[in-house]
Design an enzyme around this catalytic site. Structure first.
Site, PDB file in Angstrom:
ATOM      1  CG  ASN A 108      -1.734  -1.299   1.281  1.00 53.83           C
ATOM      2  OD1 ASN A 108      -1.569  -2.046   2.231  1.00 53.83           O
ATOM      3  ND2 ASN A 108      -2.536  -1.603   0.271  1.00 53.83           N
ATOM      4  CB  ILE A 115       0.441   6.720   1.332  1.00 48.08           C
ATOM      5  CG1 ILE A 115       1.877   6.901   1.809  1.00 48.08           C
ATOM      6  CG2 ILE A 115      -0.390   5.954   2.358  1.00 48.08           C
ATOM      7  CD1 ILE A 115       2.036   7.916   2.897  1.00 48.08           C
ATOM      8  CB  CYS A 116      -2.885   2.895  -1.450  1.00 48.35           C
ATOM      9  SG  CYS A 116      -4.578   2.385  -1.818  1.00 48.35           S
ATOM     10  CG  LEU A 117      -4.915   5.646   4.837  1.00 48.38           C
ATOM     11  CD1 LEU A 117      -5.205   4.231   5.330  1.00 48.38           C
ATOM     12  CD2 LEU A 117      -4.029   6.369   5.842  1.00 48.38           C
ATOM     13  NE  ARG A 121      -7.827   6.035  -2.646  1.00 47.89           N
ATOM     14  CZ  ARG A 121      -8.273   4.817  -2.447  1.00 47.89           C
ATOM     15  NH1 ARG A 121      -9.565   4.597  -2.304  1.00 47.89           N
ATOM     16  NH2 ARG A 121      -7.440   3.804  -2.397  1.00 47.89           N
TER      17      ARG A 121
END
EC number: 2.3.2.34
Length: 185
Positions: A108, A115-117, A121
């Site tokens: 992630n 960062i993918c959180l 978003r």
């Protein structure tokens, strides 16, 4: 941190003792973001996960700080992972900008620090994205959780790391350990 809080208090005290023209000039010095951050930083520091530390390089700039996450369990145990958090002027209508400064092998987080959180978003299809009701505490707890319960191999940003885990968990762990030794001590 106390410096900015003191300035905001002083600004409020000035409101009562100056004319309306001077007061409006004085009030403009601090954005809504800065006023929110005084409260949010105090709440954050009182509710930090014990695996996290925050550092404000300039106590007068609460909108730019660093977070260190030191997981005590799982794949990333023993590492110290640095994040840079920048809170934009439009906060709290938009989320903070976050970058991982530590090179990491993680599904992630890319090796370049993206960062993918979902809560970072502005718009999220699943409805879990940023909302004005969220705070810096939510961001820090979310980043901390990326090393434990939010670690997601099935919706990765770093597809290569996720596929590596799915194909060979032991080799994945070895590569994570190598990255920790090289970059996260």
């Amino acid at each position: 941190m106390l410096t900015l809080a003191s300035k905001l208090k002083w600004d409020e005290d000035l409101k009562g003792s100056q004319t309306s023209v001077s007061t409006s000039d004085s009030t403009r010095r601090f954005s809504m973001r800065d006023k929110l951050l005084v409260t949010e930083v105090a709440e954050l520091e009182a509710n930090l996960p014990w695996t996290c530390k925050v550092h404000f390089p300039d106590p007068n700039k609460l909108h730019c700080f660093q977070l260190t996450v030191s997981p005590d369990e799982g794949y990333y145990q023993g590492g110290n992972f640095q994040f840079e958090i920048e809170v934009p002027d439009a906060y709290n209508m938009v989320p903070p900008k976050v970058k991982c400064l530590t090179k990491i092998w993680h599904p992630n987080i890319t090796e370049t620090g993206e960062i993918c959180l979902s809560l970072l978003r502005e718009h999220s299809a699943d409805g879990t994205g940023w909302a004005p009701t969220r705070t810096l505490k939510d961001v820090v707890w979310g980043l901390n959780s990326l090393f434990t319960d939010l670690l997601n191999f099935y919706d990765p940003l770093n597809i290569e790391a996720a596929e590596h885990h799915l194909q060979d968990k032991e080799d994945f762990r070895d590569k994570v350990d190598e990255y920790i030794r090289r970059y996260a001590r």
